[in-house]
Design a protein around this motif. Structure first.
Motif, short mmCIF file in Angstrom:
data_model
loop_
_atom_site.label_atom_id
_atom_site.label_comp_id
_atom_site.label_asym_id
_atom_site.label_seq_id
_atom_site.Cartn_x
_atom_site.Cartn_y
_atom_site.Cartn_z
N ALA A 94 55.83 50.88 10.48
CA ALA A 94 54.56 51.30 10.97
C ALA A 94 54.27 50.80 12.62
O ALA A 94 54.79 49.85 12.91
CB ALA A 94 53.35 50.24 10.38
N GLY A 95 53.44 51.84 12.77
CA GLY A 95 53.40 51.31 14.80
C GLY A 95 52.78 49.99 14.78
O GLY A 95 53.15 49.13 15.99
N SER A 96 51.97 48.82 14.02
CA SER A 96 51.12 48.29 14.29
C SER A 96 52.05 46.93 14.19
O SER A 96 51.64 45.54 14.39
CB SER A 96 50.66 47.62 12.76
OG SER A 96 51.09 47.80 12.56
N VAL A 97 52.96 47.68 13.47
CA VAL A 97 54.32 46.38 13.60
C VAL A 97 56.02 46.56 14.45
O VAL A 97 56.45 45.94 14.55
CB VAL A 97 54.60 45.59 12.47
CG1 VAL A 97 53.46 45.66 11.25
CG2 VAL A 97 55.42 47.08 11.58
N LYS A 98 55.99 47.80 15.19
CA LYS A 98 57.41 48.32 15.50
C LYS A 98 57.06 46.92 16.43
O LYS A 98 56.52 46.92 17.54
CB LYS A 98 56.90 49.60 15.88
CG LYS A 98 58.37 50.29 16.31
CD LYS A 98 58.44 51.86 16.25
CE LYS A 98 60.08 52.15 16.27
NZ LYS A 98 59.34 53.69 16.32
N GLY A 99 58.89 46.33 16.87
CA GLY A 99 58.89 45.68 17.93
C GLY A 99 58.98 44.60 17.37
O GLY A 99 58.96 43.52 18.12
N ARG A 100 57.90 43.97 16.12
CA ARG A 100 57.48 42.46 15.88
C ARG A 100 58.22 42.81 14.77
O ARG A 100 58.48 41.23 14.36
CB ARG A 100 56.07 41.86 15.56
CG ARG A 100 55.47 42.76 17.30
CD ARG A 100 53.79 41.66 17.03
NE ARG A 100 53.38 43.16 16.05
CZ ARG A 100 52.72 42.21 15.00
NH1 ARG A 100 52.43 40.90 14.98
NH2 ARG A 100 52.02 43.15 14.11
N PHE A 101 58.48 43.28 13.36
CA PHE A 101 59.32 43.04 12.82
C PHE A 101 60.49 43.68 12.36
O PHE A 101 60.37 44.99 13.51
CB PHE A 101 57.93 43.00 11.50
CG PHE A 101 56.70 42.82 10.83
CD1 PHE A 101 56.43 41.68 12.16
CD2 PHE A 101 56.14 43.36 10.05
CE1 PHE A 101 55.32 40.77 11.73
CE2 PHE A 101 54.04 42.53 9.49
CZ PHE A 101 54.03 41.67 10.71
N ALA A 102 60.94 43.22 11.15
CA ALA A 102 62.40 43.83 11.43
C ALA A 102 63.33 43.82 9.77
O ALA A 102 62.75 42.88 9.19
CB ALA A 102 63.64 42.82 11.94
#
Length: 122
Positions: A61-69
């Motif tokens: 989801a855009g809201s977690v991209k770059g923070r979650f893996a």
């Protein structure tokens, strides 16, 4: 049939990290997509991330991209969600789900875990 059990939730301060685990059992070989969803109080269950059990594609989801893996360990039948730079708005119950096809809606998934609470304090 696929059984899913989540763990790893807890209370963390904003900016902190958590790693959620989803252990799968039953008919898991080969063709399933495994996804993480979350549901905050009073809100709909929303897609967070997904991965195929065999292929390497991941989806966020855009809201977690770059923070979650999202990642998997096939030998342990486990899918992980590494959550970094957590924000108070990430507070929710996080669910693991599985199905044969990839979808963005909770209604696209047939198999679900019981959920694990993640609380991020400000």
């Amino acid at each position: 049939q696929v059984q899913l059990v989540e763990s790893g939730g807890g209370l963390v301060q904003a900016g902190g990290t958590l790693r959620l685990s989803c252990v799968a059992s039953g008919r898991t070989a080969g063709t399933y997509f495994v996804a993480w969803f979350r549901q905050a109080p009073g809100k709909e269950r929303e897609f967070v991330a997904a991965i195929h059990w065999i292929r390497s594609n991941t989806y966020y989801a855009g809201s977690v991209k770059g923070r979650f893996a999202i990642s998997r360990d096939n030998a342990k039948n486990t899918v992980y969600l590494q959550m970094n730079s957590l924000k108070p708005e990430d507070t929710a119950v996080y669910y693991c789900a599985a199905d044969l096809t990839l979808g963005w809606s909770h209604s696209d998934y047939h198999y679900w875990g019981q959920g694990t609470q993640v609380t991020v304090s400000s």
